[in-house]
Design a protein around this motif. Structure first.
Motif, PDB file in Angstrom:
ATOM      1  N   ALA A   1     -83.698 -30.202  82.963  1.00 37.98           N
ATOM      2  CA  ALA A   1     -83.731 -29.715  81.576  1.00 37.98           C
ATOM      3  C   ALA A   1     -84.212 -30.815  80.629  1.00 37.98           C
ATOM      4  O   ALA A   1     -83.925 -30.772  79.431  1.00 37.98           O
ATOM      5  CB  ALA A   1     -82.362 -29.208  81.167  1.00 37.98           C
TER       6      ALA A   1
ATOM      7  N   HIS B   1     -83.480 -33.168  79.063  1.00 40.91           N
ATOM      8  CA  HIS B   1     -82.436 -33.918  78.357  1.00 40.91           C
ATOM      9  C   HIS B   1     -82.995 -34.983  77.425  1.00 40.91           C
ATOM     10  O   HIS B   1     -82.578 -36.134  77.434  1.00 40.91           O
ATOM     11  CB  HIS B   1     -81.464 -34.567  79.365  1.00 40.91           C
ATOM     12  CG  HIS B   1     -80.546 -33.578  79.986  1.00 40.91           C
ATOM     13  ND1 HIS B   1     -80.148 -32.422  79.352  1.00 40.91           N
ATOM     14  CD2 HIS B   1     -79.931 -33.557  81.182  1.00 40.91           C
ATOM     15  CE1 HIS B   1     -79.350 -31.748  80.122  1.00 40.91           C
ATOM     16  NE2 HIS B   1     -79.195 -32.404  81.262  1.00 40.91           N
ATOM     17  N   LEU B   2     -83.943 -34.555  76.614  1.00 37.54           N
ATOM     18  CA  LEU B   2     -84.378 -35.441  75.538  1.00 37.54           C
ATOM     19  C   LEU B   2     -83.405 -35.264  74.383  1.00 37.54           C
ATOM     20  O   LEU B   2     -82.712 -34.255  74.285  1.00 37.54           O
ATOM     21  CB  LEU B   2     -85.800 -35.073  75.087  1.00 37.54           C
ATOM     22  CG  LEU B   2     -86.856 -35.129  76.190  1.00 37.54           C
ATOM     23  CD1 LEU B   2     -88.208 -34.694  75.637  1.00 37.54           C
ATOM     24  CD2 LEU B   2     -86.956 -36.536  76.774  1.00 37.54           C
ATOM     25  N   ILE B   3     -83.334 -36.272  73.492  1.00 45.49           N
ATOM     26  CA  ILE B   3     -82.447 -36.139  72.335  1.00 45.49           C
ATOM     27  C   ILE B   3     -83.212 -35.453  71.219  1.00 45.49           C
ATOM     28  O   ILE B   3     -84.243 -35.940  70.751  1.00 45.49           O
ATOM     29  CB  ILE B   3     -81.931 -37.519  71.891  1.00 45.49           C
ATOM     30  CG1 ILE B   3     -81.104 -38.115  73.035  1.00 45.49           C
ATOM     31  CG2 ILE B   3     -81.090 -37.409  70.629  1.00 45.49           C
ATOM     32  CD1 ILE B   3     -80.671 -39.538  72.805  1.00 45.49           C
ATOM     33  N   ASP B   4     -82.710 -34.276  70.813  1.00 45.50           N
ATOM     34  CA  ASP B   4     -83.444 -33.407  69.890  1.00 45.50           C
ATOM     35  C   ASP B   4     -83.725 -34.072  68.546  1.00 45.50           C
ATOM     36  O   ASP B   4     -84.721 -33.777  67.902  1.00 45.50           O
ATOM     37  CB  ASP B   4     -82.640 -32.118  69.632  1.00 45.50           C
ATOM     38  CG  ASP B   4     -82.449 -31.338  70.925  1.00 45.50           C
ATOM     39  OD1 ASP B   4     -83.293 -31.505  71.832  1.00 45.50           O
ATOM     40  OD2 ASP B   4     -81.464 -30.589  71.017  1.00 45.50           O
ATOM     41  N   GLU B   5     -82.792 -34.924  68.138  1.00 45.33           N
ATOM     42  CA  GLU B   5     -82.908 -35.488  66.783  1.00 45.33           C
ATOM     43  C   GLU B   5     -83.885 -36.657  66.727  1.00 45.33           C
ATOM     44  O   GLU B   5     -84.183 -37.160  65.652  1.00 45.33           O
ATOM     45  CB  GLU B   5     -81.543 -35.970  66.286  1.00 45.33           C
ATOM     46  CG  GLU B   5     -80.557 -34.866  65.974  1.00 45.33           C
ATOM     47  CD  GLU B   5     -79.851 -34.364  67.220  1.00 45.33           C
ATOM     48  OE1 GLU B   5     -80.022 -35.001  68.287  1.00 45.33           O
ATOM     49  OE2 GLU B   5     -79.161 -33.334  67.142  1.00 45.33           O
ATOM     50  N   LEU B   6     -84.365 -37.115  67.894  1.00 42.78           N
ATOM     51  CA  LEU B   6     -85.240 -38.286  67.909  1.00 42.78           C
ATOM     52  C   LEU B   6     -86.669 -37.873  68.233  1.00 42.78           C
ATOM     53  O   LEU B   6     -86.903 -36.895  68.933  1.00 42.78           O
ATOM     54  CB  LEU B   6     -84.754 -39.297  68.950  1.00 42.78           C
ATOM     55  CG  LEU B   6     -83.315 -39.789  68.796  1.00 42.78           C
ATOM     56  CD1 LEU B   6     -83.000 -40.826  69.874  1.00 42.78           C
ATOM     57  CD2 LEU B   6     -83.075 -40.379  67.424  1.00 42.78           C
TER      58      LEU B   6
ATOM     59  N   ARG C   1     -89.623 -41.998  79.648  1.00 41.67           N
ATOM     60  CA  ARG C   1     -88.365 -42.630  79.268  1.00 41.67           C
ATOM     61  C   ARG C   1     -87.692 -43.262  80.480  1.00 41.67           C
ATOM     62  O   ARG C   1     -87.116 -44.346  80.404  1.00 41.67           O
ATOM     63  CB  ARG C   1     -87.435 -41.582  78.632  1.00 41.67           C
ATOM     64  CG  ARG C   1     -86.138 -42.172  78.117  1.00 41.67           C
ATOM     65  CD  ARG C   1     -85.252 -41.124  77.520  1.00 41.67           C
ATOM     66  NE  ARG C   1     -84.851 -40.141  78.525  1.00 41.67           N
ATOM     67  CZ  ARG C   1     -84.107 -39.079  78.260  1.00 41.67           C
ATOM     68  NH1 ARG C   1     -83.708 -38.838  77.022  1.00 41.67           N
ATOM     69  NH2 ARG C   1     -83.775 -38.229  79.219  1.00 41.67           N
TER      70      ARG C   1
ATOM     71  N   LYS D   1     -73.859 -33.223  74.607  1.00 39.29           N
ATOM     72  CA  LYS D   1     -75.030 -33.380  75.466  1.00 39.29           C
ATOM     73  C   LYS D   1     -75.749 -34.688  75.142  1.00 39.29           C
ATOM     74  O   LYS D   1     -76.074 -35.468  76.033  1.00 39.29           O
ATOM     75  CB  LYS D   1     -75.980 -32.195  75.248  1.00 39.29           C
ATOM     76  CG  LYS D   1     -77.060 -32.133  76.305  1.00 39.29           C
ATOM     77  CD  LYS D   1     -78.122 -31.123  75.945  1.00 39.29           C
ATOM     78  CE  LYS D   1     -79.450 -31.843  75.850  1.00 39.29           C
ATOM     79  NZ  LYS D   1     -80.522 -30.983  75.358  1.00 39.29           N
ATOM     80  N   GLU D   2     -75.935 -34.907  73.841  1.00 38.10           N
ATOM     81  CA  GLU D   2     -76.636 -36.117  73.434  1.00 38.10           C
ATOM     82  C   GLU D   2     -75.882 -37.354  73.918  1.00 38.10           C
ATOM     83  O   GLU D   2     -76.479 -38.315  74.420  1.00 38.10           O
ATOM     84  CB  GLU D   2     -76.757 -36.143  71.909  1.00 38.10           C
ATOM     85  CG  GLU D   2     -77.535 -37.343  71.418  1.00 38.10           C
ATOM     86  CD  GLU D   2     -77.346 -37.575  69.935  1.00 38.10           C
ATOM     87  OE1 GLU D   2     -77.070 -36.606  69.212  1.00 38.10           O
ATOM     88  OE2 GLU D   2     -77.471 -38.742  69.520  1.00 38.10           O
TER      89      GLU D   2
ATOM     90  N   ILE E   1     -76.527 -37.874  77.552  1.00 39.76           N
ATOM     91  CA  ILE E   1     -77.846 -38.454  77.812  1.00 39.76           C
ATOM     92  C   ILE E   1     -77.818 -39.947  77.538  1.00 39.76           C
ATOM     93  O   ILE E   1     -78.281 -40.758  78.338  1.00 39.76           O
ATOM     94  CB  ILE E   1     -78.921 -37.791  76.917  1.00 39.76           C
ATOM     95  CG1 ILE E   1     -79.033 -36.305  77.230  1.00 39.76           C
ATOM     96  CG2 ILE E   1     -80.270 -38.470  77.119  1.00 39.76           C
ATOM     97  CD1 ILE E   1     -79.912 -35.544  76.271  1.00 39.76           C
TER      98      ILE E   1
ATOM     99  N   THR F   1     -76.687 -28.375  84.378  1.00 33.31           N
ATOM    100  CA  THR F   1     -77.448 -27.248  83.846  1.00 33.31           C
ATOM    101  C   THR F   1     -77.246 -25.960  84.632  1.00 33.31           C
ATOM    102  O   THR F   1     -77.377 -24.889  84.090  1.00 33.31           O
ATOM    103  CB  THR F   1     -78.941 -27.565  83.781  1.00 33.31           C
ATOM    104  OG1 THR F   1     -79.275 -28.391  84.895  1.00 33.31           O
ATOM    105  CG2 THR F   1     -79.294 -28.243  82.492  1.00 33.31           C
TER     106      THR F   1
END
Lengths: 220, 611
Positions: free
Chosen positions: A91, A93-98, A154, B517-518, B521, B610
């Motif tokens: 999935a 798993h990137l950080i959405d806010e960055l 990454r 989740k963040e 990560i 997931t």
């Protein structure tokens, strides 16, 4: 590069002990490209997490680059995987806010790399993956394939010796999947050891070795 | 009106009824035919005081004239700077407490809005389903307003019961005798109801709007997520809450510091270990013997007597004197005292001497007072006002109805409230005016000394009970109103910070869940516990930091304004701000840190799973 000896992992469910991993013995040499296969619930991801030191095991010995992982303290273990292991997830798993740039930069921040060095390293990585133009975009503005590319960038930014990929193409269409797998074999040729979990025979064929898991056991 | 005895003015001795302009000893009350004629009357009084005849009588030159100020009696208690029948309250404190109550209510409302909105993430499924079932936007909106109304009314009922139960404690702090009946009157009850309606509407408005406006399919598919604007609101609410708390804390600390200052300030005399004993008229006949007897009690260091005790002198008077620079008229306070006054009170003389036995000889009452001279001690302010250096003043003649020489200049001491600067004061030898003995005891064994004083008293003064009090207690009574306010402020600011932290606690819990989740990560990418804790706390702490930046100048301004009321005041110290800021940050960090740490400690494998 790493060796698992008689690894057991279980959970206690009432009086029953459910084994997630059972007597796993595995040796991975530097430069190998291993695919772990098996049906759902066979323990593939668990094994990958144990190798990546994200998850603990209950019994057995694990040696990573001649360090006895099972004897290390949390902090030393973190130090070890921060330096040598990169993760790629299904999935992303990137950080959405960055932004893309910041996402790729994050592991370096946690390894206390200096700002100027970080800049150069991220720039190199963006260049290599041909995503310089996307560096200021947020993950939600990218396609799945592009997001996974960022995920891999990454994982590679801290120049890991070992790349762990948990179904890296699971959320991608076949064309995108193929591109990712080609990238993996290229990385492997450059000397990165890769262990991937996959459902697909085709993807598994990119690797040099296949391990089949069933109910937490390696099938020979 | 509380009194022991009422008598006609005409029954007082002739001396006090003397008609002079300067002796402002009496408050005069008028009953007007028409309320509206007050300004007109004031104008007429002023005009009359400006006429040459009056000015001559009052010995005033040029454009100077005396003012007699009129105030409506109904405003005296809360608005006047002069006392009415009872000690005055101040309307400012009433407004201040009203504002504080509102501020605390704002904090509580902000909590509700914040938490209700945050919690709604978990209820998105419910709303989605309701909408699928055909609920209109209006119905969903009303549901949430309804919920906030129910909660508000339950809270109001609890608050009402709590108020009734807390009345004794409240009375304890404020020194009033309220009963539950006060709360049952229409005004409090109706205002409570009105407030309930307002609060339920405003606190519930935002969550209701957000939730009723959500898109059905979006919510059912992805779950509820917050948009940027929403975050803005939440952040401003946190800033507001902490801003209010910090403001109240700083303000309270400054008030308490001023209280402490007033209690410990050196007044120019030593108010500790002074026993005050009342003197009645017939005791004056045997004055010297009684005074000697008191002085002979072991443990007694000194005895003096005076008309009023020095912590609050009300005797108003006027003096005049003529020197090379012309005539000086000064309106001032006056204190008739007995011998040993400055010595017993441990006052300092900057020039001259205390009164002495031989001074009585000056006060020759034979021959119809033709040779009567009144010795005076003046304070530094009076000397300065007339234009004398302390040394110069000695031997000068003052006229206070009777004339006499200045024998001493006393270093300025606080003889009135610390609200006012030290004014001019004349102390004159007047044993016959004495109403109180002031006995300085050594304080080594107060119980024994007091016991022996009582024994002596019972032998000598059989007609009067031995009722004593201490001068420092009398002094503290002057600032009772401020003491009570500061206690209430303490409670209010404590409440505010607790409420704000409760809100922060809830919100932090929610945020960490949202960012699980963040956090997972970041943990996988090598973030340490410290990194993650700092990440989560950092956001909140930044808001608290902004709150500090906003609240600190406001608190500085408010505290300074409050302090302006005191002629003797502390400076507002910057360390108060620094410590308040650090403590608030620490409290906020502990509140948020708990959740951050919990999130950081959880296994990232779980949050990233997931399948």
């Amino acid at each position: 590069m790493l060796e698992l000896k008689k690894i057991f992992k279980w959970v206690n469910n009432g009086n029953n002990r459910v084994f997630l991993l059972k007597d796993i013995n595995l040796t991975v040499k530097e430069g190998e490209f291993i695919s772990i296969m098996g049906p759902s619930g066979s323990g593939k991801s668990t094994l990958l997490n144990v190798i990546g030191m994200l998850d603990e095991f209950d019994e057995g010995e694990y040696e990573f680059l001649y360090e006895p992982v099972h004897k290390l303290k949390e902090k030393q273990r973190t130090g070890l995987y921060k330096r040598y292991i990169g993760f790629v997830f299904q999935a992303y798993h990137l950080i959405d806010e960055l932004t893309v740039y910041e996402n790729i930069e994050t592991p370096l921040i946690y390894q206390d790399v200096k700002a100027s060095e970080r800049k150069a390293m991220v720039a190199d990585m963006l260049d290599r993956f041909n995503i310089v133009g996307k560096k200021d975009l947020f993950p939600s503005q990218l396609s799945g394939g592009q997001q996974q590319l960022v995920g891999i960038a990454r994982a590679l930014i801290s120049k890991p010796k070992l790349l762990l990929a948990d179904e890296p193409t699971g959320n991608l269409n076949s064309k995108q999947g193929e591109e990712i797998m080609n990238l993996f074999s290229e990385l492997n040729k450059e000397g990165v050891t890769i262990i991937q979990v996959t459902h697909s025979e085709k993807n598994a064929s990119y690797g040099s070795k296949i391990i089949n898991l069933l109910d937490g056991r390696i099938e020979l | 009106m509380k009194f022991d005895l009422v008598t006609q003015f005409l029954n007082l001795s002739n001396g006090v009824k003397e008609e002079t302009w300067w002796n402002a000893n009496w408050v005069t009350y008028f009953l007007l035919h028409d309320k509206g004629s007050l300004p007109q009357l004031q104008q007429q009084v002023n005009d009359y005081m400006k006429t040459t005849a009056v000015k001559e009588e009052a010995r005033l030159d040029g454009s100077n004239y005396l003012r007699y100020n009129l105030e409506p009696l109904t405003k005296v208690h809360l608005y006047s700077s002069l006392a009415g029948f009872e000690p005055n309250g101040s309307i400012r404190y009433i407004y201040m407490f009203l504002i504080i109550a509102l501020l605390i209510l704002v904090i509580a409302c902000a909590n509700y809005t914040n938490l209700a909105t945050a919690q709604s993430a978990g209820r998105s499924g419910e709303i989605g389903m309701r909408k699928v079932m055909g609920a209109s936007k209006r119905q969903v909106f009303m549901q949430f307003i309804g919920e906030s109304t129910i909660i508000t009314f339950i809270a109001a009922t609890l608050a009402f019961l709590l108020s009734v139960l807390m009345i004794p404690y409240f009375n304890n702090i404020t020194g009033r005798q309220f009963t539950a009946a006060v709360l049952m009157q229409p005004v409090p009850v109706i205002s409570l109801l009105v407030f309930c309606v307002l609060v339920s509407f405003f606190a519930g408005l935002y969550p209701a709007l957000v939730l009723s406006g959500t898109q059905v399919m979006g919510v059912l598919k992805k779950g509820f997520t917050f948009t940027g604007g929403n975050n803005m609101l939440r952040k401003s609410l946190i800033v507001a809450q902490f801003g209010i708390s910090i403001f109240l804390i700083i303000y309270t600390v400054v008030i308490m510091q001023q209280m402490h200052y007033m209690q410990t300030k050196h007044l120019g005399y030593d108010k500790d270990h002074i026993v005050v004993l009342p003197i009645s008229g017939n005791m004056l006949r045997d004055f010297q013997n009684l005074k000697d007897a008191i002085a002979a009690v072991p443990g007694v260091e000194g005895v003096t007597a005076s008309y009023e005790t020095p912590e609050f002198v009300e005797w108003g008077d006027g003096v005049s004197t003529t020197d090379e620079k012309g005539q000086h008229n000064v309106s001032l306070n006056a204190m008739p005292v007995d011998l040993d006054f400055t010595k017993t009170m441990k006052m300092q003389l900057t020039a001259g001497r205390d009164f002495q036995e031989s001074d009585f000889a000056m006060m020759d009452t034979s021959n119809n007072n033709t040779n009567f001279h009144q010795p005076f001690i003046i304070n530094e302010t009076l000397a300065r006002k007339i234009g004398w250096a302390p040394q110069e003043a000695i031997g000068k003649t003052l006229d206070k109805g009777v004339t006499g020489p200045v024998v001493g200049v006393v270093k300025d001491f606080n003889f009135s409230s610390l609200h006012d600067p030290i004014g001019p004061l004349v102390i004159f030898l007047g044993r016959d005016y004495s109403r109180t003995f002031m006995v300085r005891i050594d304080g080594n064994d107060m119980k024994k000394t007091l016991g022996q004083l009582e024994m002596m008293w019972k032998q000598r003064v059989p007609g009067r009970p031995f009722s004593y009090h201490f001068l420092d207690d009398d002094y503290n009574k002057l600032y009772q109103a401020e003491q009570r306010s500061s206690a209430l402020f303490g409670i209010a600011s404590g409440l505010a910070i607790i409420l704000a932290c409760l809100g922060l606690f809830g919100l932090a819990a929610f945020t960490t869940v949202q960012r699980t989740k963040e956090i997972g990560i970041r943990r996988v990418l090598g973030a340490s516990l410290g990194n993650v804790t700092l990440l989560i706390s950092g956001n909140f702490l930044r808001l608290v930091g902004i709150a500090i930046l906003i609240a600190a100048p406001l608190a500085w301004w408010a505290a300074n304004t409050w302090l302006q009321d005191f002629a003797f005041r502390i400076p507002v110290q910057s360390y108060v701000f620094i410590i308040t800021a650090l403590v608030t940050l620490l409290i906020a960090f502990c509140t948020v840190g708990f959740h951050s740490l919990k999130a950081a400690l959880s296994n990232p494998v779980k949050s990233l799973r997931t399948e």
